[in-house]
Design a protein around this motif. Sequence first.
Motif, short mmCIF file in Angstrom:
data_model
loop_
_atom_site.label_atom_id
_atom_site.label_comp_id
_atom_site.label_asym_id
_atom_site.label_seq_id
_atom_site.Cartn_x
_atom_site.Cartn_y
_atom_site.Cartn_z
N ARG A 1 18.03 27.68 -22.15
CA ARG A 1 17.00 27.02 -21.34
C ARG A 1 16.12 28.19 -20.53
O ARG A 1 16.59 28.95 -20.12
CB ARG A 1 17.61 26.32 -20.39
N ILE A 2 15.00 28.34 -21.21
CA ILE A 2 14.17 29.54 -20.67
C ILE A 2 12.87 29.04 -19.96
O ILE A 2 12.23 29.81 -19.50
CB ILE A 2 13.63 30.36 -21.93
N HIS A 3 12.54 27.71 -19.98
CA HIS A 3 11.51 27.17 -19.21
C HIS A 3 11.85 26.45 -17.98
O HIS A 3 12.57 25.58 -17.91
CB HIS A 3 10.85 26.11 -20.08
N ARG A 4 11.40 27.07 -16.84
CA ARG A 4 11.73 26.39 -15.66
C ARG A 4 10.44 25.64 -14.91
O ARG A 4 9.41 25.82 -15.13
CB ARG A 4 11.75 27.79 -14.50
N LYS A 5 11.03 24.52 -14.50
CA LYS A 5 10.34 23.33 -13.77
C LYS A 5 10.80 23.26 -12.39
O LYS A 5 11.87 23.28 -12.16
CB LYS A 5 10.29 22.03 -14.52
N THR A 6 9.92 23.07 -11.42
CA THR A 6 10.26 22.96 -10.10
C THR A 6 10.00 21.43 -9.72
O THR A 6 8.89 20.76 -9.90
CB THR A 6 9.60 23.72 -8.95
N VAL A 7 11.04 20.90 -9.08
CA VAL A 7 10.93 19.43 -8.48
C VAL A 7 11.23 19.52 -7.04
O VAL A 7 12.12 20.06 -6.37
CB VAL A 7 12.07 18.51 -9.09
N LEU A 8 10.34 19.06 -6.22
CA LEU A 8 10.51 18.62 -4.61
C LEU A 8 11.03 17.44 -4.39
O LEU A 8 10.60 16.22 -5.17
CB LEU A 8 9.23 19.02 -4.13
N PHE A 9 11.97 17.29 -3.56
CA PHE A 9 12.57 16.01 -3.06
C PHE A 9 12.23 15.86 -1.65
O PHE A 9 12.36 16.99 -0.80
CB PHE A 9 14.05 15.76 -3.31
N ASN A 10 11.99 14.59 -1.17
CA ASN A 10 11.84 14.50 0.27
C ASN A 10 13.47 14.57 0.98
O ASN A 10 14.41 14.50 -0.15
CB ASN A 10 11.24 13.22 0.76
N ASP A 11 13.66 14.39 2.32
CA ASP A 11 15.10 14.54 2.93
C ASP A 11 15.95 13.26 2.37
O ASP A 11 17.18 13.30 1.97
CB ASP A 11 14.72 14.31 4.34
N ARG A 12 15.14 11.93 2.16
CA ARG A 12 16.09 10.98 1.89
C ARG A 12 16.69 11.02 0.28
O ARG A 12 17.62 10.65 0.03
CB ARG A 12 15.33 9.63 2.13
N GLU A 13 15.71 11.43 -0.41
CA GLU A 13 16.22 11.58 -1.90
C GLU A 13 17.36 12.57 -2.31
O GLU A 13 18.29 12.40 -2.80
CB GLU A 13 14.90 11.92 -2.89
N LEU A 14 17.04 13.76 -1.38
CA LEU A 14 18.06 14.91 -1.34
C LEU A 14 19.20 14.29 -1.05
O LEU A 14 20.37 14.59 -1.50
CB LEU A 14 17.58 15.81 -0.64
N ALA A 15 19.19 13.62 0.16
CA ALA A 15 20.39 12.92 0.72
C ALA A 15 21.31 12.11 -0.21
O ALA A 15 22.49 12.10 -0.28
CB ALA A 15 20.17 12.38 2.08
#
Length: 79
Positions: free
Chosen positions: A27-41
């Motif tokens: 795996r050499i391709h990086r993607k960034t995903v952002l979560f809100n507080d509720r999703e991360l919880a």
Amino acid sequence: MAGKRKKSKSGAVAPDYFRKQQEALRRIHRKTVLFNDRELAVIDEYCRRFKVSSRSALIRQATMERVMKTLDENHPTLF
């Protein structure tokens, strides 16, 4: 005992082939995903409850399952 044969090793994987397969899976391709507080919880709770040690593997697997399922369901047809 002239009737005995040596076992052929033709079923073995060639080292070069194995190395190329391993390189293709890196795996050499990086993607960034952002979560809100509720999703991360929710993700954290799931990992805690089901003893998931790698959140990135969980997210990657869930994402790829969804993508592959959607592609499979919407494959092109002739008619």
